[in-house]
Design an enzyme around this catalytic site. Sequence first.
Site, PDB file in Angstrom:
ATOM      1  N   HIS A   1       6.181   6.688  -3.244  1.00  0.00           N
ATOM      2  CA  HIS A   1       6.923   7.798  -2.823  1.00  0.00           C
ATOM      3  C   HIS A   1       7.850   8.398  -3.895  1.00  0.00           C
ATOM      4  CE1 HIS A   1       6.165   6.856   1.733  1.00  0.00           C
ATOM      5  NE2 HIS A   1       5.187   7.762   0.983  1.00  0.00           N
ATOM      6  N   ALA A   2       7.741   9.440  -4.666  1.00  0.00           N
ATOM      7  CA  ALA A   2       8.109   9.851  -5.756  1.00  0.00           C
ATOM      8  C   ALA A   2       9.806   9.666  -5.875  1.00  0.00           C
ATOM      9  CB  ALA A   2       7.921  11.258  -6.010  1.00  0.00           C
ATOM     10  N   ARG A   3      10.397  10.078  -4.804  1.00  0.00           N
ATOM     11  CA  ARG A   3      11.976  10.081  -4.776  1.00  0.00           C
ATOM     12  C   ARG A   3      12.572   8.855  -4.610  1.00  0.00           C
ATOM     13  NH1 ARG A   3      12.153  13.407   1.032  1.00  0.00           N
ATOM     14  NH2 ARG A   3      11.527  11.658   2.285  1.00  0.00           N
ATOM     15  N   GLU A   4      11.794   7.715  -4.314  1.00  0.00           N
ATOM     16  CA  GLU A   4      12.402   6.356  -4.033  1.00  0.00           C
ATOM     17  C   GLU A   4      12.552   5.584  -5.201  1.00  0.00           C
ATOM     18  OE1 GLU A   4       9.843   5.064  -1.145  1.00  0.00           O
ATOM     19  OE2 GLU A   4      10.305   6.674   0.250  1.00  0.00           O
TER      20      GLU A   4
ATOM     21  N   ARG B   1       8.527  13.961  -2.396  1.00  0.00           N
ATOM     22  CA  ARG B   1       7.923  12.506  -1.889  1.00  0.00           C
ATOM     23  C   ARG B   1       6.537  12.438  -2.267  1.00  0.00           C
ATOM     24  NH1 ARG B   1       8.589   9.305   3.122  1.00  0.00           N
ATOM     25  NH2 ARG B   1       6.170   9.163   4.122  1.00  0.00           N
TER      26      ARG B   1
ATOM     27  N   ASN C   1       1.067   7.120   1.063  1.00  0.00           N
ATOM     28  CA  ASN C   1       1.162   5.943   1.982  1.00  0.00           C
ATOM     29  C   ASN C   1       0.729   6.631   3.413  1.00  0.00           C
ATOM     30  OD1 ASN C   1       1.792   3.370   1.725  1.00  0.00           O
ATOM     31  ND2 ASN C   1       3.487   3.743   3.063  1.00  0.00           N
TER      32      ASN C   1
ATOM     33  N   HIS D   1       9.546   0.266  -1.223  1.00  0.00           N
ATOM     34  CA  HIS D   1       9.916   1.632  -0.894  1.00  0.00           C
ATOM     35  C   HIS D   1      11.598   1.600  -0.575  1.00  0.00           C
ATOM     36  CE1 HIS D   1       6.083   3.284   0.281  1.00  0.00           C
ATOM     37  NE2 HIS D   1       5.783   2.109   0.250  1.00  0.00           N
TER      38      HIS D   1
ATOM     39  N   TYR E   1      14.410   3.967   2.215  1.00  0.00           N
ATOM     40  CA  TYR E   1      15.605   3.089   2.203  1.00  0.00           C
ATOM     41  C   TYR E   1      15.702   2.337   3.403  1.00  0.00           C
ATOM     42  CZ  TYR E   1      17.903   7.058   4.111  1.00  0.00           C
ATOM     43  OH  TYR E   1      18.250   8.398   4.861  1.00  0.00           O
TER      44      TYR E   1
ATOM     45  N   GLU F   1      11.609  -1.949   2.330  1.00  0.00           N
ATOM     46  CA  GLU F   1      12.548  -0.973   2.295  1.00  0.00           C
ATOM     47  C   GLU F   1      13.786  -1.516   1.749  1.00  0.00           C
ATOM     48  OE1 GLU F   1      11.801   2.219   2.908  1.00  0.00           O
ATOM     49  OE2 GLU F   1       9.982   2.234   4.424  1.00  0.00           O
TER      50      GLU F   1
HETATM   51 ZN   LIG Z   1       8.538   5.291   0.902  1.00  0.00          ZN
END
Ligand SMILES: [Zn+2]
Length: 498
Positions: free
Chosen positions: A263-266, A318, A334, A387, A389, A461
Site C-alpha cells: 500500500h503506497a501511503r504506508e 493506496r 492486497n 503494513h 497502521y 500492521e
Molecule cells: Zn496496508
Amino acid sequence: MGSWSRTVLILFLTISAAVLSTPLINKLQPDKEWPQLVKQPSQDESAETISEKSKGGLAVELVNGQHLAETVKKTEPEDSENEDDVSADIISKCLIEAKDDFQKVDYTGAQLWKVSTEKNGWRVVLNRLRRRNLISTWGTNGTSIDILVQPNAIQNVTNALNREKIHFEIIIEDLQARINQENPPLDENEIELQDRRGHRMNWKQYHRLEDIYGFLDYLAKTYPAIVSVKSIGNSHEGREIKLLRISNGNPKNKAVFIDGGIHAREWISPATVTYYINQFAENFDVEDDDIKNIDWYFVPVLNPDGYEYTHLKDRLWRKNRKPGAGRCSGVDLNRNFGYRWGGKGTSNSPCDEIYRGPRAFSEPESKAIQDFFKSSASEFSAYLTYHSYGQYILYPWGYDNAVPPDHLDLNAVGKKMATAIKSTGDDNYSVGSSSNLLYPAAGGSDDWAKSIGIKYTYTIELNDRGFYGFVLPTQYIEPVAKESLAGLRVLAAAVHTA
Ligand SMILES: [Zn+2]
Ligand SMILES: *[C@@H]1O[C@H](CO)[C@@H](O)[C@H](O)[C@H]1NC(C)=O
Ligand SMILES: *[C@@H]1O[C@H](CO)[C@@H](O)[C@H](O)[C@H]1NC(C)=O
Ligand SMILES: *[C@@H]1O[C@H](CO)[C@@H](O)[C@H](O)[C@H]1NC(C)=O
C-alpha cells in the site's frame, strides 16, 4: 506507456473529440461529477443492501459496481480504437485526468476523525458519506474507525453523525499541516555524510525509491558473498520490482520472504523493511546463528509506482497505478492475490480504494510475486507482509472468519513476537486472525502465501494506533523498526524449531 505519453494521448483524444462535438463540452465541466462513472446515490437507495454486502463495513461494493466496471474498461485507450468509443464519459474523465496531472493533491483543511462504532447504524451512515466522496476510511479497531473528512464536507458529516447520535472526535485538525511536518528535508551535514557512505539511505527520513534502490545495489556490491539483488518484474509504469536476498549459502537453510510497501501511503513499511535489510547485511558476521542460517528474501517496495506517486502527487494514495482516471485508477494489490480472490472485503469498482482488479494476479506487481515463488527452489517457512497502521500481528485467514489447522502455532508465535516487541519498545501489538480481529478481506498476500503451504504467514500492521495514522513523523522510524525487529527475531527462532 509512461504517464506523460498517456496524458498527451488523452489530451489529443480530448481535443479531437472536442472539435468533433463542441456541445458536449458545455455539459462536462471538469469540476462536475462524471455522469456515469461516479453515480450519486439517491436518498432512497437501500442502505441495508449496501451494508449487507460486507460484514466488515470498510468494504462496500457500489450497488451498480458491475456497470461501473464496464464503463471504465471501455475507456482504456487500448480498447477504444474505434472513434465511436469516444463517448461523453471518456471526454469528461480525460479532462479531469489532464487537470489532475498538473497539481499535487492538497489536504488543507481535511481532518482525521475517530468515530465510535459502538452504536448500530454507523456503517450505513459512513457508507453513504463515503459513496458521496465526502469521507474515506483509514484504520479501525474493535470500537472505533478513523475517517478522513474532506474540508468542504465537515458540516455535512457532522450533521449526519449527530443525527444518528454517533460519537466522534477530531484527531487531526489539518491533515496538510501534518503532511508538511512529516518528512522534513535533511541538513547539509547529513547530505555530506550520505556521499561518504556510498548510499543515501538512513532511517531519519522517508526516502524516494531511487535512494532505496541505490541502497540495495550498494549492499549487493559491497557484500557480494552474502547479498544479491535482482528484479522480479516491472510495475505498470515500468519501474523495477527489486528483490534483495541475504544468504550464507548453507544448503540446509529455510527461507523467509518479506514484502513491504504493497500500500503506497504506508511509508513506515518500506522504511522498516529496509532497516532490517541494513541490520542483517551490515552486521552479518556478528548476527545470531538463527539469522545467519536463513535465506532472507526482501521486496521492500512491492508497489513502486504507488510509492512514488505518494511522494510526488498524492500523499494518501493506496493502490497501484494501473491506468485510469483520477481515483478510478489503480488496483488494491492486497486484494489481487489469487486465493479466494473476489471474496469479502473487496470491490469490483475501479473507483474504490479496495478495488480487487479484473482477475486474480491481473497486476504486474502481484504477478511478480507469484512468478518468483513458482521459479524459486527455496523452502519457505515464513512470509511476512508489512503494513500500517494499528499495531497488529495478524495471521490467516483474511478472506473469512476461519483459521487454518495450525492456527494455534501461528497464534503462539505471534504472541511471542508481541511480547518481544513490547519489552523492546513498549508498544502493544494485538495478535489474532485478520478476519476475526479486523474484518474479512480476500485476496491478500498473506492468505495466498498460506495457501501455497508457507507455515508462518503474518500481516504486521506497524504503528501507530491512529494518532498520526499514515502520516507518521520521521522520528518514529527508528523506534518502530527497532522494536519490530525484536519480533522478527522471534520468528526466525520459530523457523528453526518448526
Ligand atoms: Zn496496508
Ligand atoms: C479503539 O480506539 C479507541 C480510541 O483510541 C479506544 O478508546 C478503544 O479502547 C480502542 N478499542 C480497542 C478494542 O482497542
Ligand atoms: C451538504 O448538504 C447540503 C444540504 O443537503 C448540500 O446542498 C451540499 O451540497 C452538501 N455539501 C456537500 C459537500 O456534499
Ligand atoms: C498495553 O497493554 C497492557 C497490558 O496488556 C495494558 O495494561 C496497557 O494499558 C496497554 N497500553 C496501551 C497504551 O494500550
